[in-house]
Design a protein around this motif. Structure first.
Motif, PDB file in Angstrom:
ATOM      1  N   ALA A 271       6.216   0.938   3.140  1.00 28.60           N
ATOM      2  CA  ALA A 271       5.592   1.919   2.249  1.00 28.60           C
ATOM      3  C   ALA A 271       6.568   2.393   1.178  1.00 28.60           C
ATOM      4  CB  ALA A 271       5.092   3.105   3.060  1.00 28.60           C
ATOM      5  N   THR A 272       7.837   2.481   1.539  1.00 27.39           N
ATOM      6  CA  THR A 272       8.866   2.909   0.586  1.00 27.39           C
ATOM      7  C   THR A 272       9.139   1.830  -0.457  1.00 27.39           C
ATOM      8  OG1 THR A 272       9.913   4.278   2.294  1.00 27.39           O
ATOM      9  CG2 THR A 272      11.253   3.736   0.366  1.00 27.39           C
ATOM     10  N   LEU A 273       9.085   0.568  -0.017  1.00 22.22           N
ATOM     11  CA  LEU A 273       9.404  -0.555  -0.913  1.00 22.22           C
ATOM     12  C   LEU A 273       8.360  -0.751  -2.011  1.00 22.22           C
ATOM     13  CD1 LEU A 273      10.613  -3.111   1.775  1.00 22.22           C
ATOM     14  CD2 LEU A 273      11.976  -2.331  -0.186  1.00 22.22           C
ATOM     15  N   VAL A 274       7.097  -0.428  -1.729  1.00 21.66           N
ATOM     16  CA  VAL A 274       6.026  -0.745  -2.680  1.00 21.66           C
ATOM     17  C   VAL A 274       5.884   0.346  -3.744  1.00 21.66           C
ATOM     18  CG1 VAL A 274       4.029   0.341  -1.503  1.00 21.66           C
ATOM     19  CG2 VAL A 274       3.728  -1.815  -2.758  1.00 21.66           C
ATOM     20  N   LYS A 275       5.499  -0.081  -4.928  1.00 21.29           N
ATOM     21  CA  LYS A 275       5.265   0.857  -6.031  1.00 21.29           C
ATOM     22  C   LYS A 275       3.987   1.659  -5.779  1.00 21.29           C
ATOM     23  CE  LYS A 275       7.183  -2.341  -9.494  1.00 21.29           C
ATOM     24  NZ  LYS A 275       6.836  -3.211 -10.664  1.00 21.29           N
ATOM     25  N   PRO A 276       3.861   2.859  -6.347  1.00 28.16           N
ATOM     26  CA  PRO A 276       2.585   3.573  -6.274  1.00 28.16           C
ATOM     27  C   PRO A 276       1.458   2.698  -6.827  1.00 28.16           C
ATOM     28  CG  PRO A 276       4.299   5.026  -7.104  1.00 28.16           C
ATOM     29  CD  PRO A 276       4.903   3.646  -7.040  1.00 28.16           C
ATOM     30  N   GLY A 277       0.366   2.620  -6.075  1.00 23.08           N
ATOM     31  CA  GLY A 277      -0.742   1.748  -6.471  1.00 23.08           C
ATOM     32  C   GLY A 277      -0.625   0.346  -5.928  1.00 23.08           C
TER      33      GLY A 277
ATOM     34  N   TRP B  92       0.126  -2.752  -3.005  1.00 25.23           N
ATOM     35  CA  TRP B  92      -0.503  -3.116  -1.729  1.00 25.23           C
ATOM     36  C   TRP B  92       0.525  -3.507  -0.677  1.00 25.23           C
ATOM     37  CZ3 TRP B  92      -5.747  -2.950  -0.611  1.00 25.23           C
ATOM     38  CH2 TRP B  92      -6.590  -2.668  -1.703  1.00 25.23           C
ATOM     39  N   VAL B  93       0.247  -3.136   0.587  1.00 23.97           N
ATOM     40  CA  VAL B  93       1.055  -3.543   1.734  1.00 23.97           C
ATOM     41  C   VAL B  93       0.125  -4.178   2.765  1.00 23.97           C
ATOM     42  CG1 VAL B  93       2.697  -2.851   3.514  1.00 23.97           C
ATOM     43  CG2 VAL B  93       2.640  -1.609   1.336  1.00 23.97           C
ATOM     44  N   PHE B  94       0.443  -5.393   3.179  1.00 21.71           N
ATOM     45  CA  PHE B  94      -0.376  -6.141   4.134  1.00 21.71           C
ATOM     46  C   PHE B  94       0.380  -6.335   5.442  1.00 21.71           C
ATOM     47  CE2 PHE B  94      -1.862  -7.325  -0.066  1.00 21.71           C
ATOM     48  CZ  PHE B  94      -3.238  -7.372   0.064  1.00 21.71           C
ATOM     49  N   PHE B  95      -0.316  -6.103   6.552  1.00 28.32           N
ATOM     50  CA  PHE B  95       0.254  -6.323   7.874  1.00 28.32           C
ATOM     51  C   PHE B  95      -0.662  -7.252   8.673  1.00 28.32           C
ATOM     52  CE2 PHE B  95       1.480  -1.952   6.708  1.00 28.32           C
ATOM     53  CZ  PHE B  95       2.863  -1.996   6.866  1.00 28.32           C
ATOM     54  N   SER B  96      -0.063  -8.059   9.550  1.00 28.18           N
ATOM     55  CA  SER B  96      -0.850  -8.741  10.575  1.00 28.18           C
ATOM     56  C   SER B  96      -0.056  -8.682  11.868  1.00 28.18           C
ATOM     57  CB  SER B  96      -1.158 -10.192  10.183  1.00 28.18           C
ATOM     58  OG  SER B  96      -0.001 -10.993  10.262  1.00 28.18           O
TER      59      SER B  96
ATOM     60  N   GLU C 259       2.031   7.450   4.620  1.00 32.85           N
ATOM     61  CA  GLU C 259       1.245   7.737   3.414  1.00 32.85           C
ATOM     62  C   GLU C 259       0.718   6.476   2.745  1.00 32.85           C
ATOM     63  OE1 GLU C 259       3.464  10.407   0.909  1.00 32.85           O
ATOM     64  OE2 GLU C 259       3.374  12.027   2.387  1.00 32.85           O
ATOM     65  N   LEU C 260       0.244   5.570   3.587  1.00 38.70           N
ATOM     66  CA  LEU C 260      -0.461   4.378   3.106  1.00 38.70           C
ATOM     67  C   LEU C 260      -1.941   4.547   3.418  1.00 38.70           C
ATOM     68  CD1 LEU C 260       1.871   1.480   4.345  1.00 38.70           C
ATOM     69  CD2 LEU C 260       1.524   2.185   1.966  1.00 38.70           C
ATOM     70  N   ASP C 261      -2.788   4.247   2.443  1.00 37.80           N
ATOM     71  CA  ASP C 261      -4.238   4.342   2.635  1.00 37.80           C
ATOM     72  C   ASP C 261      -4.780   3.008   3.154  1.00 37.80           C
ATOM     73  OD1 ASP C 261      -4.216   6.924   1.662  1.00 37.80           O
ATOM     74  OD2 ASP C 261      -4.703   6.323  -0.395  1.00 37.80           O
ATOM     75  N   LEU C 262      -5.524   3.052   4.266  1.00 35.48           N
ATOM     76  CA  LEU C 262      -6.138   1.832   4.801  1.00 35.48           C
ATOM     77  C   LEU C 262      -7.335   1.438   3.942  1.00 35.48           C
ATOM     78  CD1 LEU C 262      -4.495   2.926   7.299  1.00 35.48           C
ATOM     79  CD2 LEU C 262      -6.194   1.771   8.700  1.00 35.48           C
ATOM     80  N   ARG C 263      -7.344   0.183   3.515  1.00 37.21           N
ATOM     81  CA  ARG C 263      -8.418  -0.297   2.643  1.00 37.21           C
ATOM     82  C   ARG C 263      -9.293  -1.360   3.292  1.00 37.21           C
ATOM     83  NH1 ARG C 263      -8.599   3.852  -0.688  1.00 37.21           N
ATOM     84  NH2 ARG C 263      -6.882   3.987  -2.188  1.00 37.21           N
ATOM     85  N   HIS C 264      -8.692  -2.318   3.989  1.00 37.79           N
ATOM     86  CA  HIS C 264      -9.457  -3.427   4.568  1.00 37.79           C
ATOM     87  C   HIS C 264      -8.864  -3.833   5.912  1.00 37.79           C
ATOM     88  CE1 HIS C 264     -11.300  -4.074   0.598  1.00 37.79           C
ATOM     89  NE2 HIS C 264     -10.076  -3.986   0.103  1.00 37.79           N
ATOM     90  N   THR C 265      -9.725  -4.273   6.829  1.00 44.38           N
ATOM     91  CA  THR C 265      -9.292  -4.812   8.120  1.00 44.38           C
ATOM     92  C   THR C 265     -10.026  -6.116   8.377  1.00 44.38           C
ATOM     93  OG1 THR C 265      -9.012  -2.574   8.998  1.00 44.38           O
ATOM     94  CG2 THR C 265      -9.070  -4.349  10.591  1.00 44.38           C
ATOM     95  N   LYS C 266      -9.309  -7.089   8.938  1.00 42.24           N
ATOM     96  CA  LYS C 266      -9.922  -8.376   9.273  1.00 42.24           C
ATOM     97  C   LYS C 266      -9.401  -8.832  10.622  1.00 42.24           C
ATOM     98  CE  LYS C 266     -12.800 -10.677   6.551  1.00 42.24           C
ATOM     99  NZ  LYS C 266     -14.138 -10.162   6.585  1.00 42.24           N
ATOM    100  N   GLY C 267     -10.259  -9.493  11.377  1.00 39.40           N
ATOM    101  CA  GLY C 267      -9.837 -10.129  12.610  1.00 39.40           C
ATOM    102  C   GLY C 267      -9.649 -11.618  12.394  1.00 39.40           C
TER     103      GLY C 267
ATOM    104  N   GLN D  71      -2.804   0.517   0.830  1.00 41.80           N
ATOM    105  CA  GLN D  71      -2.391   0.749  -0.555  1.00 41.80           C
ATOM    106  C   GLN D  71      -1.631   2.076  -0.634  1.00 41.80           C
ATOM    107  OE1 GLN D  71      -5.659   0.839  -3.350  1.00 41.80           O
ATOM    108  NE2 GLN D  71      -4.428  -0.074  -4.959  1.00 41.80           N
ATOM    109  N   ARG D  72      -0.539   2.064  -1.371  1.00 45.68           N
ATOM    110  CA  ARG D  72       0.188   3.310  -1.610  1.00 45.68           C
ATOM    111  C   ARG D  72      -0.513   4.066  -2.720  1.00 45.68           C
ATOM    112  NH1 ARG D  72       6.647   4.055  -3.226  1.00 45.68           N
ATOM    113  NH2 ARG D  72       6.509   6.273  -3.692  1.00 45.68           N
ATOM    114  N   PRO D  73      -0.860   5.332  -2.500  1.00 45.60           N
ATOM    115  CA  PRO D  73      -1.572   6.085  -3.527  1.00 45.60           C
ATOM    116  C   PRO D  73      -0.740   6.229  -4.803  1.00 45.60           C
ATOM    117  CG  PRO D  73      -1.572   7.251  -1.422  1.00 45.60           C
ATOM    118  CD  PRO D  73      -0.604   6.115  -1.285  1.00 45.60           C
TER     119      PRO D  73
END
Length: 237
Positions: free
Chosen positions: A141-147, A149-153, A200-208, A233-235
């Motif tokens: 979350a710190t690495l990404v710019k405001p606006g 995206w951060v993706f995890f699996s 402070e990351l907003d959840l936008r999408h989830t996939k299985g 997404q970082r606000p």
């Protein structure tokens, strides 16, 4: 300065011993090669990577990092496995992959060094291998710019996941080396969601993601009981 390294030496050793096999598509890393196009297209569909500055946290041998660069990103891969990074760098040279680089640095250390410097952060199949996954999420979350995206699996900590990802994949089908995953380290979706909210990351999408051992095919769906991906997404400030 935080000198604590959020890594399990046994986990690093485990993947270092297999490093030379990262780019063998019939090796223990075959599942990663098979799921890579699926997750790459999902990521690119949400956040087109062309021209973006990206960092792949826990990149290993660079399977995702390399494909992000080939999609047009300026891609950096970071990991703490020296051997895996050497393999990634060697593959990039042999394949002449453009705009890709690799560094041996932790997510937390890079976050201190380069806060808000990346358009997109990916962290795939890593959270279930570290002692403190919440710390990794916070660093991403710190690495990404405001606006940005951060993706995890990662793998869900569920009875179905234990049966399919550990008993099935490691002991019955021999798709993965035995001991690849520890049930206690798997991360439930609600836990990951909590880590994201705390960072402070907003959840936008989830996939299985599901797998059929008969057809040896993976596909994305709404079933998050075993493998799952989330897009956050970082606000904007």
């Amino acid at each position: 300065m935080n000198t604590h390294v959020n890594a399990d030496p046994a986990e690093l050793a485990k993947f270092s011993d297999l490093a030379h096999r990262w780019w063998d598509r019939e090796s223990e890393f075959r599942p990663l090669h098979q799921i890579n196009p699926l997750r790459l297209e999902w990521i690119n569909g949400i956040c087109p990577v062309q021209g973006l500055k990206t960092v792949d946290v826990g990149c290993g041998g660079g399977i995702l990092t390399d494909s992000l660069a080939r999609k047009g990103a300026q891609a950096l891969g970071i990991d703490l496995s020296t051997k895996a990074l050497r393999v990634a760098q060697l593959h990039a040279m042999e394949a002449q992959t453009p705009n890709v680089s690799y560094r041996e640095v932790s997510a937390e250390a890079l976050a201190e060094e380069a806060p808000a410097q990346f358009d997109m952060v990916t962290c795939m199949e890593m959270l279930e291998h570290v002692p403190d996954p919440a710390s990794i999420v916070k660093a991403c979350a710190t690495l990404v710019k405001p606006g940005g995206w951060v993706f995890f699996s990662t793998l869900n900590r569920s009875a179905k996941s234990f049966l399919l990802a550990i008993v099935g994949a490691e002991y019955v089908l021999n798709m993965l080396p035995r001991g690849t995953h520890e049930y206690a380290k798997m991360v439930r979706p609600n836990e990951l969601a909590s880590y994201c909210r705390g960072a402070e990351l907003d959840l936008r999408h989830t996939k299985g993601m599901s797998y059929n051992p008969l057809t040896k095919r993976y596909w994305l769906n709404s079933d998050t009981s075993v493998n799952y991906l989330i897009a956050t997404q970082r606000p904007m400030a």
